[in-house]
Scaffold this motif. Structure first.
Motif, PDB file in Angstrom:
ATOM      1  N   ARG A 138       8.888   5.852 -10.915  1.00  0.00           N
ATOM      2  CA  ARG A 138       7.830   4.862 -11.476  1.00  0.00           C
ATOM      3  C   ARG A 138       9.130   3.491 -11.284  1.00  0.00           C
ATOM      4  N   GLY A 139       9.153   2.267 -10.949  1.00  0.00           N
ATOM      5  CA  GLY A 139       9.217   1.092 -11.272  1.00  0.00           C
ATOM      6  C   GLY A 139      10.766   1.249 -10.303  1.00  0.00           C
ATOM      7  N   THR A 140      11.220   2.517  -9.292  1.00  0.00           N
ATOM      8  CA  THR A 140      12.328   1.646  -8.483  1.00  0.00           C
ATOM      9  C   THR A 140      11.952   1.167  -7.097  1.00  0.00           C
ATOM     10  N   ALA A 141      13.005   0.557  -6.511  1.00  0.00           N
ATOM     11  CA  ALA A 141      12.151  -0.255  -5.431  1.00  0.00           C
ATOM     12  C   ALA A 141      11.640   0.513  -4.332  1.00  0.00           C
ATOM     13  N   GLY A 142      12.222   2.028  -4.199  1.00  0.00           N
ATOM     14  CA  GLY A 142      11.137   2.894  -2.734  1.00  0.00           C
ATOM     15  C   GLY A 142      10.269   3.363  -4.049  1.00  0.00           C
ATOM     16  N   ASN A 143       9.900   3.149  -5.095  1.00  0.00           N
ATOM     17  CA  ASN A 143       8.822   3.469  -5.775  1.00  0.00           C
ATOM     18  C   ASN A 143       7.489   2.686  -4.949  1.00  0.00           C
ATOM     19  N   MET A 144       7.720   1.441  -5.576  1.00  0.00           N
ATOM     20  CA  MET A 144       7.195   0.400  -5.848  1.00  0.00           C
ATOM     21  C   MET A 144       6.550   0.055  -3.978  1.00  0.00           C
ATOM     22  N   PHE A 145       6.990  -0.213  -3.417  1.00  0.00           N
ATOM     23  CA  PHE A 145       6.792   0.446  -1.826  1.00  0.00           C
ATOM     24  C   PHE A 145       6.327   0.986  -1.329  1.00  0.00           C
ATOM     25  N   TYR A 146       6.404   2.172  -1.988  1.00  0.00           N
ATOM     26  CA  TYR A 146       5.479   3.467  -1.899  1.00  0.00           C
ATOM     27  C   TYR A 146       4.169   3.876  -2.602  1.00  0.00           C
ATOM     28  N   ASN A 147       4.225   2.741  -3.243  1.00  0.00           N
ATOM     29  CA  ASN A 147       2.784   2.651  -4.233  1.00  0.00           C
ATOM     30  C   ASN A 147       1.771   1.899  -3.393  1.00  0.00           C
ATOM     31  N   LEU A 148       2.760   0.993  -2.904  1.00  0.00           N
ATOM     32  CA  LEU A 148       1.414  -0.699  -2.357  1.00  0.00           C
ATOM     33  C   LEU A 148       1.284   0.187  -0.896  1.00  0.00           C
ATOM     34  N   GLY A 149       1.840   1.034  -0.750  1.00  0.00           N
ATOM     35  CA  GLY A 149       1.031   1.496   0.697  1.00  0.00           C
ATOM     36  C   GLY A 149      -0.184   2.017   0.386  1.00  0.00           C
ATOM     37  N   ALA A 150       0.972   3.572  -0.547  1.00  0.00           N
ATOM     38  CA  ALA A 150      -0.272   4.475  -0.788  1.00  0.00           C
ATOM     39  C   ALA A 150      -1.688   4.019  -0.964  1.00  0.00           C
ATOM     40  N   GLY A 151      -1.323   3.018  -1.896  1.00  0.00           N
ATOM     41  CA  GLY A 151      -2.843   2.364  -2.601  1.00  0.00           C
ATOM     42  C   GLY A 151      -3.978   1.952  -2.059  1.00  0.00           C
ATOM     43  N   LEU A 152      -2.743   0.954  -0.247  1.00  0.00           N
ATOM     44  CA  LEU A 152      -3.721   0.604   0.789  1.00  0.00           C
ATOM     45  C   LEU A 152      -4.611   1.561   1.215  1.00  0.00           C
ATOM     46  N   LEU A 153      -3.230   2.927   1.760  1.00  0.00           N
ATOM     47  CA  LEU A 153      -3.980   3.629   2.223  1.00  0.00           C
ATOM     48  C   LEU A 153      -5.508   4.151   1.480  1.00  0.00           C
ATOM     49  N   ILE A 154      -4.886   4.107   1.001  1.00  0.00           N
ATOM     50  CA  ILE A 154      -6.370   5.103  -0.512  1.00  0.00           C
ATOM     51  C   ILE A 154      -7.515   3.912  -0.226  1.00  0.00           C
ATOM     52  N   ILE A 155      -7.387   2.761  -0.330  1.00  0.00           N
ATOM     53  CA  ILE A 155      -8.635   1.337  -0.051  1.00  0.00           C
ATOM     54  C   ILE A 155      -8.782   1.912   1.220  1.00  0.00           C
ATOM     55  N   ALA A 156      -8.325   2.216   2.512  1.00  0.00           N
ATOM     56  CA  ALA A 156      -8.905   2.284   3.706  1.00  0.00           C
ATOM     57  C   ALA A 156      -9.816   3.233   4.163  1.00  0.00           C
ATOM     58  N   ILE A 157      -8.972   4.466   3.503  1.00  0.00           N
ATOM     59  CA  ILE A 157      -9.941   5.399   3.019  1.00  0.00           C
ATOM     60  C   ILE A 157     -11.262   5.908   3.038  1.00  0.00           C
TER      61      ILE A 157
END
Length: 487
Positions: free
Chosen positions: A305-324
């Motif tokens: 949590r808090g790294t650059a990769g984690n932020m992009f991953y979190n945002l993308g995974a959140g959008l995928l969960i909302i989309a589904i």
């Protein structure tokens, strides 16, 4: 017309206004979209995962606590990260639903009152030590710490101002914050002991409790509002075509952001190449290795949590969960008891988050994995039932959602109305003070009259005694002379 406008601006006194009953629909739907049910569904799913994570961390015995660490490391996106993303996204609905109905200042006050109230609760958590702090500074510095509630409240205010920028600017600022943060935090960490200004910046940005640090989590406020506006626009139009376009936007950008996050965050991080006081999520590695089955050499950076990769991953995974969720619930009109249950949990998520922490100390390090799983599902069911009873029979009075609505109702009073009430209150205080002053003056006058009367009485007594003495002296003298004559 002026007289009518004057009447329309009148409002009941503030305390009478707050005593008015809050409709249950307003209490449950506060800051939630009215038509898109999937947002509350995902929020309910996130709060259940948060409750399970916190409770399992406390209840699992030492032989099984490593299971919590492994699952929490891989599924962190389903907990605080997703919850913060949804909360920042929901600010759009709080603002857009009232535009054109309430003045801009009132809308701003509603957002600020909600955000500041949540931050105040976060300050209390810092004071009580419920923030996983890496060190505990002296008072009053101990009040500061970026725990989840502290940032949750701050994100409400930051999202309000982020909305004033164009989508392109928000996207650029959000990406820049994510990419610049690792180097910035490393610089502040290295030189914080050499310069007072750098120490202050490090304390403000990272804090003693770096759960959701200001950087890079501030980027969520800029990026989530972009998708929030797309979501709100589709909700207003309400056509199936708009919903389909929205689903594709969320799905495509979710895949892109997940791919970016994973690609730049594949490096394994451990205690040798990352400081745990900066990234407290790395503590999970030590707990994961408290077993003899497999030794983990590190955690991929995109899961920390808090790294650059984690932020992009979190945002993308959140959008995928909302989309589904959006596809099955809103686009395909999915509806069953399980969906309705999670939607209800989403509407009372803030209360659940605060109240469930009170039960963490029930079975500290006492349950094995089987018993803990049963207890977790039972506990989540109990929390939903408890909040249902509270909202249905006690009308939610005293719950965090109730407090939020009360603060927003205070903010809903216009500046003109508030000034009028201040003038009324001032006049009332003046009249009351004047009345007290009159009463005090009357009592004083009565006391002076009483003393004056007593003085007069004493003078009369003295004068009377003096007359008697003189008369007696005269009589005595006369009697003495008569006696002499008789002899």
């Amino acid at each position: 017309m002026a007289a009518e406008a004057e009447v329309d601006l009148e409002s009941p006194p503030l305390f009478d206004y707050l005593r008015q009953a809050i409709p249950m629909d307003e209490l449950l739907d506060y800051a939630s979209p009215k038509r898109i049910r999937s947002i509350d569904f995902v929020k309910g799913f996130a709060i259940i995962m948060i409750m399970m994570a916190h409770i399992s961390e406390a209840w699992l015995d030492r032989d099984w606590v490593f299971v919590y660490a492994i699952l929490f490391c891989g599924l962190d996106i389903l907990g605080p990260s997703l919850f913060v993303f949804l909360s920042a996204l929901s600010v759009i609905f709080s603002i857009k639903n009232k535009e054109g109905i309430l003045p801009k200042k009132v809308i701003r006050n509603r957002v600020f009152s909600r955000g500041c109230t949540i931050m105040f609760i976060g300050v209390i958590m810092n004071l009580l030590g419920l923030n996983q702090a890496v060190y505990r500074p002296p008072f009053p510095l101990v009040l500061w710490g970026w725990n989840i509630l502290m940032f949750l409240g701050f994100s409400q205010i930051a999202s309000y101002y982020a909305l004033k920028l164009k989508k392109t600017y928000r996207a650029i600022i959000g990406v820049i914050i994510i990419l610049v943060t690792p180097g910035l935090r490393e610089f502040l960490f290295i030189y914080k002991d050499a310069n007072m200004l750098i120490w202050i910046l490090h304390f403000f940005i990272t804090s003693p409790a770096p759960q959701l640090t200001l950087f890079p989590w501030l980027s969520i406020c800029f990026i989530s509002t972009i998708f929030g506006e797309y979501l709100y626009a589709s909700m207003i139009k309400g056509t199936k075509q708009d919903y389909t376009v929205l689903f594709r936007i969320f799905l495509i950008w979710g895949i892109i952001l997940v791919a970016i996050g994973v690609s730049i965050g594949l490096q394994l991080r451990n205690f040798d190449n990352m400081d745990v006081t900066e990234y407290v999520h790395l503590n999970l590695l030590a707990i994961m290795n408290q077993q003899d089955y497999y030794h983990f050499k590190g955690i991929p950076e995109f899961l920390i949590r808090g790294t650059a990769g984690n932020m992009f991953y979190n945002l993308g995974a959140g959008l995928l969960i909302i989309a589904i969720s959006f596809y099955f619930i809103d686009l395909k009109n999915g509806d069953n008891k399980f969906i309705r249950m999670l939607i209800y949990y989403g509407k009372i998520s803030l209360s659940l988050f605060l109240i469930h922490l009170m039960f963490a100390a029930l079975f500290v390090r006492q349950l094995n994995i089987i018993v803990c799983l049963i207890a977790l599902f039972a506990f989540c069911g109990f929390m939903g039932f408890f909040m249902y009873i509270w909202n249905s029979y006690a009308k939610g009075i005293g719950s965090p959602e109730w407090i939020m609505v009360q603060f927003s109702r205070v903010g809903a009073k216009t500046g003109q109305q508030f000034k009028r009430e201040l003038r009324k209150t001032e006049l009332m205080i003046r009249s009351f003070t004047h009345m007290i002053a009159i009463r005090r003056k009357t009592k004083l006058e009565k006391m002076e009259d009483f003393l004056e009367e007593e003085k007069k009485k004493r003078l009369k007594k003295i004068q009377k005694k003096e007359r008697k003495r003189k008369i007696k002296a005269v009589h005595k003298q006369m009697g003495f002379e008569e006696g002499k004559e008789a002899d």
